[in-house]
Motif scaffolding. Structure first.
Motif, PDB file in Angstrom:
ATOM      1  N   PRO A 513       0.810  -1.233   0.000  1.00  0.00           N
ATOM      2  CA  PRO A 513       0.000   0.000   0.000  1.00  0.00           C
ATOM      3  C   PRO A 513       0.833   1.268   0.000  1.00  0.00           C
ATOM      4  O   PRO A 513       0.291   2.353  -0.237  1.00  0.00           O
ATOM      5  N   VAL A 514       2.135   1.173   0.258  1.00  0.00           N
ATOM      6  CA  VAL A 514       3.015   2.332   0.283  1.00  0.00           C
ATOM      7  C   VAL A 514       4.135   2.107  -0.717  1.00  0.00           C
ATOM      8  O   VAL A 514       4.769   1.044  -0.727  1.00  0.00           O
ATOM      9  N   ASP A 515       4.377   3.090  -1.587  1.00  0.00           N
ATOM     10  CA  ASP A 515       5.487   3.016  -2.531  1.00  0.00           C
ATOM     11  C   ASP A 515       5.971   4.431  -2.816  1.00  0.00           C
ATOM     12  O   ASP A 515       5.568   5.389  -2.144  1.00  0.00           O
ATOM     13  N   ASP A 516       6.829   4.571  -3.838  1.00  0.00           N
ATOM     14  CA  ASP A 516       7.437   5.865  -4.139  1.00  0.00           C
ATOM     15  C   ASP A 516       6.670   6.661  -5.187  1.00  0.00           C
ATOM     16  O   ASP A 516       7.153   7.694  -5.654  1.00  0.00           O
ATOM     17  N   SER A 517       5.493   6.208  -5.585  1.00  0.00           N
ATOM     18  CA  SER A 517       4.683   6.940  -6.552  1.00  0.00           C
ATOM     19  C   SER A 517       3.587   7.720  -5.822  1.00  0.00           C
ATOM     20  O   SER A 517       3.042   7.254  -4.829  1.00  0.00           O
ATOM     21  N   PHE A 518       3.277   8.903  -6.360  1.00  0.00           N
ATOM     22  CA  PHE A 518       2.266   9.755  -5.737  1.00  0.00           C
ATOM     23  C   PHE A 518       0.914   9.060  -5.771  1.00  0.00           C
ATOM     24  O   PHE A 518       0.567   8.417  -6.757  1.00  0.00           O
ATOM     25  N   PRO A 519       0.126   9.117  -4.685  1.00  0.00           N
ATOM     26  CA  PRO A 519       0.299   9.865  -3.426  1.00  0.00           C
ATOM     27  C   PRO A 519       1.009   9.085  -2.330  1.00  0.00           C
ATOM     28  O   PRO A 519       0.789   9.361  -1.151  1.00  0.00           O
ATOM     29  N   TRP A 520       1.824   8.114  -2.691  1.00  0.00           N
ATOM     30  CA  TRP A 520       2.669   7.334  -1.792  1.00  0.00           C
ATOM     31  C   TRP A 520       1.870   6.353  -0.917  1.00  0.00           C
ATOM     32  O   TRP A 520       2.239   5.213  -0.797  1.00  0.00           O
ATOM     33  N   LEU A 521       0.813   6.792  -0.303  1.00  0.00           N
ATOM     34  CA  LEU A 521      -0.049   5.900   0.478  1.00  0.00           C
ATOM     35  C   LEU A 521      -1.310   5.626  -0.340  1.00  0.00           C
ATOM     36  O   LEU A 521      -2.138   6.521  -0.549  1.00  0.00           O
ATOM     37  N   HIS A 522      -1.454   4.386  -0.799  1.00  0.00           N
ATOM     38  CA  HIS A 522      -2.568   4.010  -1.670  1.00  0.00           C
ATOM     39  C   HIS A 522      -3.600   3.252  -0.826  1.00  0.00           C
ATOM     40  O   HIS A 522      -3.476   2.047  -0.596  1.00  0.00           O
ATOM     41  N   LEU A 523      -4.609   3.972  -0.387  1.00  0.00           N
ATOM     42  CA  LEU A 523      -5.603   3.395   0.512  1.00  0.00           C
ATOM     43  C   LEU A 523      -6.567   2.452  -0.190  1.00  0.00           C
ATOM     44  O   LEU A 523      -7.319   1.732   0.481  1.00  0.00           O
ATOM     45  N   ASP A 524      -6.571   2.442  -1.518  1.00  0.00           N
ATOM     46  CA  ASP A 524      -7.494   1.577  -2.237  1.00  0.00           C
ATOM     47  C   ASP A 524      -6.932   0.183  -2.488  1.00  0.00           C
ATOM     48  O   ASP A 524      -7.654  -0.695  -2.960  1.00  0.00           O
TER      49      ASP A 524
END
Length: 585
Positions: A513-524
């Motif tokens: 769920p977290v990576d270096d692409s925006f928005p960094w935190l992917h809640l979906d």
């Protein structure tokens, strides 16, 4: 005078308490609460012993998988055929080989029927052999009376492949680094056969591991160069349309393109070097065939290792289990650890503000009447609702209700493929927030009740507003109780599995769920959870027996993660209690 003075002194025996009967002493001992203290101490001791026993059981059960067992070579008397004392499954388990190489797991006594109709005990041994086709272990049941000889060859190799398989055998030949041909001796100078000295194999595997790290670094650098070249190309197109292209800018684009080409050539040469190495395995009863060195994750000789080597190998394998992602063999717990911690953190961030505000309203603002009392009763009843009910509510309200509405408003171009209208870590955190909200409210309200009234009256007398009194006086004094509610919420939410299976947890999540692409935190995104991984390995696997040590290891990691989360909250509660010591006294 001395005699008169002595006669006026009271006797020593008159100061003593008159003797009590046994029943009177027992009654007074019971009234003073003596038995309850002993019972509480005994309950705490039993709880600590049970906790230590649980952790010991998980530790011993998980070490059975990571500890390198000795390899045994078994010679059979004759190829087994079906008799009156064996079944088709037994005959198929033994096969037609005269020799078998593997790990001896356990013994078992079975009662078999003889030709005369009577039963007699027969001892069988369970042998784990090479996983030839899939990551599932291969098991062979062998009758003890059919074993001719058992040996423990020091040259026997155990290979752990990257796809989860484990192979056993003898190293026969290794490809030459320059020519690529298979040779049976060490080309570096020792001249010993590879079957006697496998050191060249270990050296080559270390070199391949360093090359894999270099390959990963080059791939990351290549991706950065590709992004840089894409940005420069877009700038070039914009400048070309406006007629502001300079020679220096063209040289910069050409340099970036040439750097990317050079990096791609280095990647290709490294990939070719990785795929060139081959190992020939053979030996009596072991795996027979060639294996690419790139596919070998780890190799060791269990029968030649001492205690220090076995312990070091065990720790390395357990560290890889924690840091790796799951493969076909089911090993790797890092995505599940990350998903569990992130879900608990999101749940805590969501539940604490709402729980504290609800407790403040019920205790400090609301009229203490019948409706408030009914609300408190309802909250205590909600704390006992089964977790699967919250999961069904989260699926219906958050996923199919709120999530589908968000998709219709903001992601209509991607429908019918859902973005938020399917399970994700956001809906899982919200569902567990509802699950733990009553616990936080009750614990916070009890802490607010312990704050003395004089603190509120003193703050109001000094001119503070009602809000300032609650924010700067009451809440800091009750902060240890707030942390108690957080501890209880974390303890319950971290181990829940049933509601998560409905709102976002999966067996294998390709992306964190977290990576270096925006928005960094992917809640979906969907996520993995340690509790669900324990359930999947124990009940949904086709080879539950071989996965049993992984179940223990994953459960041990889950217990340790929950302990670390709780200890962090307990430490914060202790610091707050020390800071506001005396405020509630």
């Amino acid at each position: 005078m001395r005699h008169a003075h002595t006669s006026r002194t009271p006797s020593k025996t008159s100061l003593l308490r008159p003797p009590e009967h046994l029943l009177a002493r027992l009654s007074r001992y019971w009234r003073d609460g003596g038995p309850w203290g002993w019972l509480n101490a005994m309950a705490v001791s039993v709880s600590l012993l049970l906790m230590m026993g649980l952790i010991s059981l998980l530790l011993v059960g998980s070490l059975g998988h990571f500890w390198p067992s000795r390899l045994v070579e078994i010679a059979l008397l004759e190829p087994m055929t079906q008799t009156s004392e064996t079944s088709d499954a037994d005959s198929a388990a033994i096969g037609n080989g005269q020799h078998l190489l593997g790990e001896l797991m356990r013994e078992e006594v079975r009662h078999v029927q003889t030709a005369s109709g009577t039963s007699r005990p027969r001892q069988w041994w369970l042998l784990q052999t090479s996983s030839e086709q899939s990551a599932a272990a291969s098991w062979r049941w062998l009758p003890k009376d059919m074993l001719n000889a058992l040996t423990f060859p020091e040259q026997a190799l155990a290979l752990e492949l990257r796809d989860g398989r484990v192979l056993y055998g003898m190293a026969q030949a290794l490809s030459d680094p320059t020519t690529g041909e298979l040779v049976t001796t060490d080309v570096s100078g020792s001249g010993k056969p590879l079957a006697e000295d496998a050191t060249p194999l270990f050296v080559r595997l270390d070199d391949i591991e360093s090359q894999r790290r270099n390959l990963a670094a080059l791939r990351s650098h290549g991706e950065q160069l590709s992004k840089q070249l894409t940005a420069l190309t877009q700038q070039y197109a914009a400048r070309h349309d406006s007629g502001t292209v300079t020679a220096e800018f063209e040289e910069e684009i050409n340099a970036a393109r040439q750097a990317l080409i050079t990096r791609e050539q280095q990647l290709m040469s490294l990939r070719d070097a990785l795929t060139a190495g081959q190992l020939q395995l053979a030996g009596r009863g072991g795996h027979d065939g060639q294996i690419a060195l790139e596919e070998i994750k780890r190799a060791w000789q269990p029968n030649a290792l001492g205690f220090g080597g076995r312990l070091s190998l065990t720790l390395n394998r357990f560290a890889d289990f924690i840091s790796d992602t799951p493969n076909d063999g089911g090993e790797g717990a890092w995505p599940a650890i990350f998903g569990t911690v992130l879900m608990v953190v999101l749940m805590s961030v969501i539940v604490m503000p709402f729980g504290v505000m609800a407790a403040l309203y019920l205790h400090e603002v609301a009229h203490q009447g019948r409706l408030t009392q009914l609300t408190r009763i309802a909250l205590r009843n909600l704390a006992g609702v089964p977790s699967i009910v919250y999961g069904v509510f989260g699926l219906g309200f958050f996923v199919y209700g709120v999530g589908a509405g968000i998709d219709r408003l903001f992601y209509a171009d991607q429908l019918p493929t859902p973005t938020f209208g399917t399970g994700g870590i956001l809906w899982a955190s919200l569902t567990l927030s509802l699950l733990t909200l009553p616990v936080v409210i009750v614990a916070t309200e009890e802490g607010l009740a312990r704050v003395p009234r004089r603190l509120r009256e003193g703050a109001l007398a000094l001119g503070a507003t009602r809000f300032e009194t609650l924010w700067r006086v009451v809440l800091p004094a009750a902060s240890p109780a707030l942390m108690t509610g957080l501890i209880l919420a974390v303890a319950r939410a971290a181990g829940e599995v049933a509601p998560l299976m409905l709102v976002g947890v999966v067996k294998l999540a390709p992306e964190l769920p977290v990576d270096d692409s925006f928005p960094w935190l992917h809640l979906d995104r969907k996520f993995m959870h340690l509790g669900h991984q324990v359930y999947d390995l124990a009940f949904q696997s086709s080879d539950a027996f071989s996965n049993r040590p992984l179940v223990y290891a994953t459960a041990l990691v889950l217990v340790v993660v929950i302990l670390c989360l709780n200890l962090s909250a307990i430490r914060l509660r202790h610091l707050l209690a020390q800071r506001y010591k005396g405020a509630t006294e």
